[in-house]
Write a protein that holds these residues in place. Structure first.
Motif, PDB file in Angstrom:
ATOM      1  N   UNK A 286      23.717  25.025  39.149  1.00  0.00           N
ATOM      2  CA  UNK A 286      23.793  26.463  39.421  1.00  0.00           C
ATOM      3  C   UNK A 286      22.691  27.208  38.680  1.00  0.00           C
ATOM      4  N   UNK A 287      22.412  26.787  37.457  1.00  0.00           N
ATOM      5  CA  UNK A 287      21.302  27.396  36.708  1.00  0.00           C
ATOM      6  C   UNK A 287      19.989  27.197  37.469  1.00  0.00           C
ATOM      7  N   UNK A 288      19.772  25.974  37.955  1.00  0.00           N
ATOM      8  CA  UNK A 288      18.539  25.682  38.684  1.00  0.00           C
ATOM      9  C   UNK A 288      18.442  26.515  39.956  1.00  0.00           C
ATOM     10  N   UNK A 289      19.584  26.735  40.634  1.00  0.00           N
ATOM     11  CA  UNK A 289      19.585  27.567  41.836  1.00  0.00           C
ATOM     12  C   UNK A 289      19.216  29.010  41.492  1.00  0.00           C
ATOM     13  N   UNK A 290      19.752  29.510  40.368  1.00  0.00           N
ATOM     14  CA  UNK A 290      19.403  30.860  39.932  1.00  0.00           C
ATOM     15  C   UNK A 290      17.897  30.957  39.669  1.00  0.00           C
ATOM     16  N   UNK A 291      17.358  29.980  38.981  1.00  0.00           N
ATOM     17  CA  UNK A 291      15.918  29.972  38.691  1.00  0.00           C
ATOM     18  C   UNK A 291      15.117  29.944  39.980  1.00  0.00           C
ATOM     19  N   UNK A 292      15.496  29.059  40.893  1.00  0.00           N
ATOM     20  CA  UNK A 292      14.746  28.906  42.148  1.00  0.00           C
ATOM     21  C   UNK A 292      14.753  30.197  42.967  1.00  0.00           C
ATOM     22  N   UNK A 293      15.918  30.798  43.116  1.00  0.00           N
ATOM     23  CA  UNK A 293      15.998  32.000  43.947  1.00  0.00           C
ATOM     24  C   UNK A 293      15.322  33.198  43.282  1.00  0.00           C
TER      25      UNK A 293
ATOM     26  N   UNK B 180      16.747  35.312  27.702  1.00  0.00           N
ATOM     27  CA  UNK B 180      15.374  34.920  27.387  1.00  0.00           C
ATOM     28  C   UNK B 180      15.067  33.547  27.970  1.00  0.00           C
ATOM     29  N   UNK B 181      16.020  32.619  27.879  1.00  0.00           N
ATOM     30  CA  UNK B 181      15.781  31.287  28.431  1.00  0.00           C
ATOM     31  C   UNK B 181      15.620  31.329  29.950  1.00  0.00           C
ATOM     32  N   UNK B 182      16.425  32.174  30.603  1.00  0.00           N
ATOM     33  CA  UNK B 182      16.328  32.271  32.054  1.00  0.00           C
ATOM     34  C   UNK B 182      14.971  32.811  32.476  1.00  0.00           C
ATOM     35  N   UNK B 183      14.501  33.864  31.821  1.00  0.00           N
ATOM     36  CA  UNK B 183      13.210  34.436  32.214  1.00  0.00           C
ATOM     37  C   UNK B 183      12.073  33.463  31.889  1.00  0.00           C
ATOM     38  N   UNK B 184      12.232  32.684  30.840  1.00  0.00           N
ATOM     39  CA  UNK B 184      11.230  31.658  30.535  1.00  0.00           C
ATOM     40  C   UNK B 184      11.221  30.573  31.605  1.00  0.00           C
ATOM     41  N   UNK B 185      12.400  30.157  32.069  1.00  0.00           N
ATOM     42  CA  UNK B 185      12.471  29.118  33.102  1.00  0.00           C
ATOM     43  C   UNK B 185      11.931  29.625  34.434  1.00  0.00           C
TER      44      UNK B 185
ATOM     45  N   UNK C 188      15.333  39.964  20.329  1.00  0.00           N
ATOM     46  CA  UNK C 188      15.050  38.796  21.163  1.00  0.00           C
ATOM     47  C   UNK C 188      14.526  39.180  22.546  1.00  0.00           C
ATOM     48  N   UNK C 189      15.079  40.256  23.116  1.00  0.00           N
ATOM     49  CA  UNK C 189      14.785  40.561  24.520  1.00  0.00           C
ATOM     50  C   UNK C 189      13.633  41.527  24.747  1.00  0.00           C
ATOM     51  N   UNK C 190      13.381  42.426  23.805  1.00  0.00           N
ATOM     52  CA  UNK C 190      12.362  43.455  24.045  1.00  0.00           C
ATOM     53  C   UNK C 190      10.968  42.887  24.336  1.00  0.00           C
ATOM     54  N   UNK C 191      10.559  41.770  23.731  1.00  0.00           N
ATOM     55  CA  UNK C 191       9.235  41.238  24.083  1.00  0.00           C
ATOM     56  C   UNK C 191       9.112  40.832  25.554  1.00  0.00           C
TER      57      UNK C 191
END
Length: 304
Positions: A145-152, A184-189, A220-223
Motif C-alpha cells: 500500500x505504501x508503494x501504491x501511494x508512492x506510485x500514484x 518526510x519519508x513519503x516525500x523522499x520516496x 522535520x517538515x519545514x525543509x
C-alpha cells in the motif's frame, strides 16, 4: 494568504449543491471574502470541486473570481485518498486528482494540496468535533500500500510538473502523512522536485492522544514544505485522569506558537503560499484576524 472555505457548506438551504448553484451564489461568497480583506482563496473542495466543473462552468468560476479580484492560492483535495481500501474508489480519486491539476492551472494557481484522509465516518459526523472519534487508518507495515501511494503520487506530481504546478501532501492523522517522520519519508520516496509537504500540524494538535511537540514536527517538515494550512487549537492534558481537551482557537491564543513557527519557516527558506483555516463559529472573521497576526510577524522578520 488565502481564506479556506471550511466555513461555507456544500449545500444551500434549498438543497441545491454549491457545485450546481447559480454563479450569483459564488459571487456573494467571494464578495464576503473581499469584504474581510482577503485577496486570495483556497478552494477547499468540500465546498466546491473545480476539477469536476464542465469547461463552461469553470470559465464562469474564473470570471467570478476575476470580477471579485481574488487570486487562488491552491485547490485542496480532501478526503479523496488515492489509496482508498476500495480499488475503484481509489482509482476514481486518482482520476479526480488529475482533473483537478487542469483546474489549478486554468484558475491561475500553482499548488495542488492533496491528502490521504478518507471521508468522515457516521460516528465522526455525529460527534461534536469530528476529530474526537477515530476515523480511517492507513495500513501500517504494509509495503504494497505504501508503494501504491508512492506510485500514484509520483504520477500526480509528474502530471502537475508539466503544468508548472507544485503538489503538497497534507498532514493528517493516521495516514502515511500522519507523523512528521512518515511524511518526510513519503516525500523522499516520491522523489519529485515539485512534491513537498503541507505541515498542517493543527490536525495533530487537536487530537485527544499523546503527540509529538509542534516545534519538533515543524523542524522535520519545514525543509520540505511548499504550502501550508495554518490553524490553531487550545490543548490541555490532565495526567491525573488521562483526559485531554482541545478546541479551535485564534492563532495568537492556541497551543502552537506561530510566531516561532514562522521564524523557523523563514530560516529554512519557505516562501510558499499559506491557507488560513478555522472550524466553528465565525470562522471567516477568525481567519481575517489570523491573517493580520501573521502579517505582523512577517513584517517584523522580513524587516518590511
Amino acid at each position: 494568504m488565502g481564506a479556506a472555505m471550511l466555513q461555507y457548506g456544500a449545500t444551500l438551504p434549498d438543497g441545491t449543491s454549491v457545485q450546481d448553484a447559480d454563479r450569483s451564489v459564488w459571487d456573494k461568497v467571494f464578495a464576503e471574502l473581499v469584504h474581510e480583506g482577503f485577496d486570495h482563496v483556497d478552494f477547499t473542495d468540500s465546498w466546491l470541486r473545480p476539477g469536476d466543473l464542465s469547461p463552461d462552468r469553470l470559465a464562469e468560476l474564473k470570471s467570478s473570481l476575476d470580477d471579485a479580484g481574488l487570486g487562488v492560492t491552491a485547490i485542496s483535495v480532501v478526503r479523496r485518498s488515492v489509496i482508498a481500501p476500495d480499488p475503484q474508489v481509489a482509482q476514481d480519486n486518482f482520476d479526480y486528482a488529475l482533473r483537478t491539476i487542469d483546474a489549478v492551472k486554468y484558475l491561475g494557481s500553482s499548488v495542488l494540496s492533496i491528502g490521504l484522509h478518507m471521508p468522515l465516518t457516521d460516528e465522526q459526523k455525529q460527534a461534536h468535533w469530528f476529530w474526537l472519534v477515530d476515523g480511517h487508518k492507513d495500513p501500517a507495515d504494509d509495503p504494497d500500500t505504501w508503494a501504491l501511494a508512492v506510485e500514484r503520487l509520483q504520477k500526480i506530481s509528474d502530471a502537475a510538473a508539466i503544468q508548472g504546478i507544485n503538489v503538497s501532501l497534507e498532514m493528517y492523522e493516521d495516514t502515511y502523512v500522519g507523523t512528521a517522520d512518515s511524511a518526510v519519508q513519503l516525500v523522499k520516496d516520491i522523489d519529485r522536485s515539485n512534491c513537498g509537504l503541507n505541515p498542517d500540524i493543527g490536525n495533530i494538535v487537536r487530537l485527544h492522544r499523546e503527540i509529538e511537540s509542534p516545534e519538533s514536527m515543524l523542524a522535520k517538515m519545514l525543509p520540505y514544505t511548499n504550502y501550508w494550512h495554518i490553524k490553531n487549537y487550545l490543548r490541555d492534558y490532565d495526567p491525573a485522569t488521562g483526559a485531554y481537551f482541545s478546541a479551535p482557537a485564534p492563532l495568537s491564543s492556541g497551543f502552537i506558537s506561530y510566531r516561532r513557527a514562522i521564524e523557523m519557516a523563514l530560516e529554512v527558506g519557505f516562501d510558499g503560499p499559506i491557507c488560513l483555516e478555522n472550524y466553528g463559529g465565525d470562522g471567516l472573521s477568525v481567519c481575517a484576524q489570523n491573517r493580520e497576526y501573521l502579517r505582523g510577524i512577517l513584517k517584523f522578520n522580513l524587516g518590511a
